[in-house]
Every structure is written in C-alpha cells, then in structure tokens.
Design an enzyme around this catalytic site. Structure first.
Site, PDB file in Angstrom:
ATOM      1  N   GLU A 172      63.081  60.606  76.499  1.00 23.32           N
ATOM      2  CA  GLU A 172      61.689  59.810  76.913  1.00 23.32           C
ATOM      3  C   GLU A 172      62.085  58.468  77.516  1.00 23.32           C
ATOM      4  O   GLU A 172      61.584  57.370  76.863  1.00 23.32           O
ATOM      5  CB  GLU A 172      60.598  59.869  75.714  1.00 23.32           C
ATOM      6  CG  GLU A 172      60.317  61.172  75.244  1.00 23.32           C
ATOM      7  CD  GLU A 172      59.098  60.963  74.498  1.00 23.32           C
ATOM      8  OE1 GLU A 172      58.599  59.913  74.288  1.00 23.32           O
ATOM      9  OE2 GLU A 172      58.524  61.989  74.162  1.00 23.32           O
ATOM     10  N   GLU A 227      59.795  68.771  72.323  1.00 19.84           N
ATOM     11  CA  GLU A 227      59.039  68.189  71.232  1.00 19.84           C
ATOM     12  C   GLU A 227      57.515  68.584  71.544  1.00 19.84           C
ATOM     13  O   GLU A 227      57.157  68.593  72.674  1.00 19.84           O
ATOM     14  CB  GLU A 227      59.035  66.532  71.150  1.00 19.84           C
ATOM     15  CG  GLU A 227      60.438  66.111  70.663  1.00 19.84           C
ATOM     16  CD  GLU A 227      60.390  64.466  70.643  1.00 19.84           C
ATOM     17  OE1 GLU A 227      59.365  63.948  70.602  1.00 19.84           O
ATOM     18  OE2 GLU A 227      61.193  63.767  70.900  1.00 19.84           O
TER      19      GLU A 227
HETATM   20  C1  PNW Z   1      57.612  60.894  70.961  1.00 19.08           C
HETATM   21  N1  PNW Z   1      52.479  58.494  73.873  1.00 19.08           N
HETATM   22  O1  PNW Z   1      57.370  59.751  71.148  1.00 19.08           O
HETATM   23  C2  PNW Z   1      59.206  60.284  70.500  1.00 19.08           C
HETATM   24  O2  PNW Z   1      60.384  61.301  71.178  1.00 19.08           O
HETATM   25  C3  PNW Z   1      59.558  60.917  69.018  1.00 19.08           C
HETATM   26  O3  PNW Z   1      60.667  59.894  68.492  1.00 19.08           O
HETATM   27  C4  PNW Z   1      58.100  60.549  68.256  1.00 19.08           C
HETATM   28  O4  PNW Z   1      58.361  60.475  66.873  1.00 19.08           O
HETATM   29  C5  PNW Z   1      57.106  61.478  68.765  1.00 19.08           C
HETATM   30  O5  PNW Z   1      57.042  61.393  69.983  1.00 19.08           O
HETATM   31  C6  PNW Z   1      55.783  61.129  68.155  1.00 19.08           C
HETATM   32  O6  PNW Z   1      55.167  60.036  68.488  1.00 19.08           O
HETATM   33  C7  PNW Z   1      56.172  59.401  71.807  1.00 19.08           C
HETATM   34  O7  PNW Z   1      52.469  57.544  73.967  1.00 19.08           O
HETATM   35  C8  PNW Z   1      55.536  58.162  71.801  1.00 19.08           C
HETATM   36  O8  PNW Z   1      51.946  59.687  74.742  1.00 19.08           O
HETATM   37  C9  PNW Z   1      54.458  57.995  72.662  1.00 19.08           C
HETATM   38  C10 PNW Z   1      53.843  58.759  73.222  1.00 19.08           C
HETATM   39  C11 PNW Z   1      54.210  60.081  73.484  1.00 19.08           C
HETATM   40  C12 PNW Z   1      55.516  60.420  72.631  1.00 19.08           C
END
Ligand code: PNW
Length: 457
Positions: free
Chosen positions: A167, A363
C-alpha cells in the site's frame, strides 16, 4: 440457487504484518523502525499504544501456526521487518533476525502452509529516516533493493511468493501529508504536495528495483507481486452510463493513476498528471522503465470504495459522498461496499496489459467492537456479514472470468492497528492482550467452514 462455489484451485489465506503482530522490538539485534519512534512519542497513537509487545508473535509463532492449521488455510501472508534483517537500514546483515523468519517458514511448511512474504509493510528503519528522511530521499529505493537482496538470497530457497511493498499510497500519504488524519509514521508534514508525490515516486522506484533484486537473488523460480490498495470507483447503478462514469473516474484517483498506472503500464495516468500540474513528481530518465517491471501477480487490498454516477459536467462523472448514516464498520473510512471487490477486479483488468495476470485479494476485513461474552466466546456477527458479502462479490468476479486467484482475510489476529493502537480489532481471532490468549471468534469458525467447503457459507 447460487452455491458461491469457488474453483478448487482458489487459494484461501490470512494476512498479518510484522510491526502489527511481532513485538520483541529490541530482541536479537532488531533496531527501531519509524513506527517504534513515532508511537513512543506522546499523542501520536490512541492511548499511547506501541508495537513493542503487540501479539508477541515473535515468541508465539509456533502456536500461531497451529492456529492457522486449525483454520484450514494453506496460504499465509506476513511481512518481514527490515530492521531485523539490516538493523541500520543499510550495511551489515543481522543473521539472528533472518533466523526468526527462517524458523517461521520452516514451521509453516511443516504444517502444509505456503508462505507469501511482503518485504515492506511500513516499518522503515529509523536510521534511514534520520540519515536522509527515508522515503523523501531517492537513496531509499537503492537501500530497499539491497535489503531485498539480503532477504531473498537467504530465504529464497523456501519462500517463492514475494510481494515488494504494501500500500504505497497509504504510508506515503498518511506519513507525510499535512492533512493526514490521523497521521502515520514518520509523521513529517511536508510543505508541498509535490513532496508527497516525490515520496510516492521513490516508493514505486523501490518496487521496480526490488523486483529486479528478487529475480536476481532468488535461487529458484518465484512469483513477484506488488500489493496495492486501489481506490475503487463503484457505479451507482449497473447501467452503461454509470459504468462508463466509474471507469472514467478510476485513473483520475491519485492512488490509481500515480501508482498502479506507472507500475502496470509504464506511465503515470495522463489525466492525473494534468490535474497535478506543478505538483507532479520529478521523474528521472529511465525511472519509468525501472518501475514498469514484469509482474507474476498483483495483490489488492480492498476494504471499501466510492460510488460514482454519470454527471452533466466537463469530467462526465461525479463521486458521491457518504452520509454519516450510511452503513459503516468500526473505522471512519470503512464504508460497507462489497461491490468494490468486484469493481476493483473489473477496473484493474481493464488497466492491465496482460489480462491474464493473476490477481489476489491480499487483504479484506473489518474492525468491530468485539468483546468476550460470559461463555468465553466472541460473537462477531457484523464481521461474518461483512466477509460473506465481500466474498460473494469475489465469487462474482471469478464467475465472470476475471483472473482472481485467491483471497487473504485481514487479519488472522487482532493487532496493533497503527495510529488506532489496540483499540480497533480486525482479527478473526481475538487477542486478550494482558494474557496473550487467542480466542477464535465466530468469524474464524465461519471462515474455516468456507475454506473447507470451498464456497461462501
Ligand atoms: C491496511 N483507508 O491499511 C493495511 O495494509 C493494514 O496494515 C491495516 O491494518 C489494515 O488495512 C486495516 O486498516 C489501510 O483509509 C489503511 O482506506 C487505511 C485505509 C485502507 C487500508
């Protein structure tokens, strides 16, 4: 009646990341990452939580692998901490750190579980942050590639599924933007939007150099992928005009046009560059060729999306805002939008040069307000409802012939949810942090049943 049966070859898995679960932050030669430094500063994470102990997976990996075996997964996605392998970010390799992953991989293989390793999931070495501002400097890309060589040359005999970076849009934007809410490590607020784009450019360059490094160092044939979180534009209705509007909007979203496009096609999306104007990053000769490496797979983290409708304006589309009453899981950004999983596959397939490139959901999952009831159970019905709908959307993508080959639920365990600390639980297994006891939630048992039957139950 639709049975939502997946092909036998469909791969079912679960995912985690090093800083979120390992703990043991100072053990066996590991040095601080930006997340150690950032979370130790007061006010940076909810309740001042840090990943110093997390799920203590570093010491409990054997019982955690047994838990995976009980779940029935044959595939496990985890990440490797740069600061265990090369504690100062560049220079000497710490063999004790390599040894942890070596033991983990052996244990997985003994249980019939294939390892899928992410080489970077946000825990940049603090030493490189101090030396040159980590991702703000172009030097980071080469240091990353050298780290990748160190890992792959040591573990490449037993790990053959590699993911370069997790990401890019998240850790660059949330780590550096003035309006990041809440900010992520290193928490530097850069002055110009161009500077954020520059960190992003350095990260996709690192991805490209990383791909080359993996292929050069791997002793056996292997699979190389990027893990991206596309911004998914979902048509408000599946009619030709709204579908066309969603397709048109997709490359203009910064994370798509500025990351997926250069990686998959060798060029930033022209509409995005036009929008950026002076804020576009500086791109040196040869960068785009380096970034545009052939891939064996593409990992996609899809949790949510944005509704788009056709509109009578110059762009021809309009992105719609959610109101507070729209169904949402326990994160401010986590709107319930299962169709995003299907439309993600569809838009990306349209973008690919090679339409058969295997796609994986690396994920998908949600946070819920989980508690242990009097019977000692965690009955997370909203997580089952969420996962069931998203898996049905995944099934639709497969049924329509999109090359979706597998699915990793986020996450195997409740863990350190970055700026939200331990307050937000994404696991299908409950972690009682004071005792480190693992309690499989109702969603764990439900997912085990899906895996066993190869369909959405
Ligand atoms: C992902 N958004 O992060 C990460 O890859 C993980 O480490 C994390 O724990 C998981 O999703 C849950 O948050 C994100 O703002 C952070 O859309 C933010 C977003 C999406 C995914």
């Amino acid at each position: 009646m639709t049975s939502y049966q997946f092909p036998d070859s469909f791969l079912w898995g679960a995912a985690t990341a090093s800083y979120q679960i390992e703990g043991a932050a100072t053990e066996d030669g590991r040095k601080p990452s930006v997340w150690d430094t950032f979370s130790a500063k007061s006010g940076r994470t909810l309740n001042g939580d840090t990943g110093a102990v997390a799920c203590d997976h570093y010491h409990r990996y054997e019982s955690d692998v047994k838990l995976m075996a009980a779940l029935g997964i044959k595939h496990y996605r985890f990440s490797i901490a740069w600061t265990r392998i090369i504690p100062d970010g560049r220079g000497d390799v710490n063999e004790a750190g390599v040894d942890f992953y070596s033991r983990l991989v052996d244990c997985l293989r003994e249980h019939g579980i294939t390892p899928h390793a992410t080489l970077f999931h946000w825990d940049s070495p603090q030493a490189l942050e101090k030396r040159y501002g980590s991702w703000r400097s172009r030097e980071m890309a080469q240091d990353y590639a050298d780290y990748v060589t160190a890992v792959v040359s040591r573990l490449g005999d037993r790990i053959t599924n590699w993911m370069t970076i997790n990401e890019i849009s998240c850790f660059t934007h949330l780590g550096y933007a003035v309006n990041a809410d809440p900010p992520h490590a290193p928490g530097t607020r850069v002055k110009r939007r161009k500077d954020i784009w520059q960190t992003c450019h350095h990260a996709i360059l690192a991805h490209g150099l990383g791909c080359q490094a993996i292929r050069a160092a791997s002793p056996v044939p292997c699979s190389v992928a990027l893990v991206d979180n596309p911004a998914v534009t979902v048509p408000i209705a599946e009619s030709p005009e709204h579908i066309a509007a969603a397709q048109k909007a997709f490359p203009t979203c910064w994370a798509n046009g500025g990351i997926l496009y250069p990686v998959l096609t060798g060029a930033y999306s022209p509409v995005l560059l036009e929008q950026l104007g002076w804020d576009a990053p500086e791109i040196k000769a040869g960068d785009l060729e380096t970034i545009h490496q052939p891939l064996d797979a593409l990992g996609l983290n899809i949790y949510t999306g944005t509704y788009v409708k056709a509109a009578d304006n110059p762009s021809g589309y309009e992105c719609l805002d959610f109101r507070d009453s729209y169904p949402r899981l326990n994160m401010p950004w986590l709107w319930m939008l299962p169709e995003a999983l299907y439309w993600g596959m569809r838009h990306i397939s349209d973008t690919l040069e090679k339409p058969t490139l295997p796609l994986f959901i690396t994920e998908n999952g949600c946070a819920a307000q989980d508690t242990v009831n009097a019977q000692g159970e965690v009955v997370d019905l909203e997580r089952i409802a969420y996962l069931r709908q998203y898996l049905k959307a995944a099934h639709r993508a497969v049924a329509e012939g999109y090359p979706l080959h597998g699915y990793f639920v986020w996450s195997l365990l409740d863990n350190f949810e970055w700026a939200w600390g331990y307050d937000r639980r994404f696991g299908i297994t409950y972690v009682d942090y004071p005792t480190q006891k693992r309690i499989p939630k109702a969603s764990f048992h439900w997912y085990a049943e899906c895996i066993q039957q190869g369909r959405v139950v």
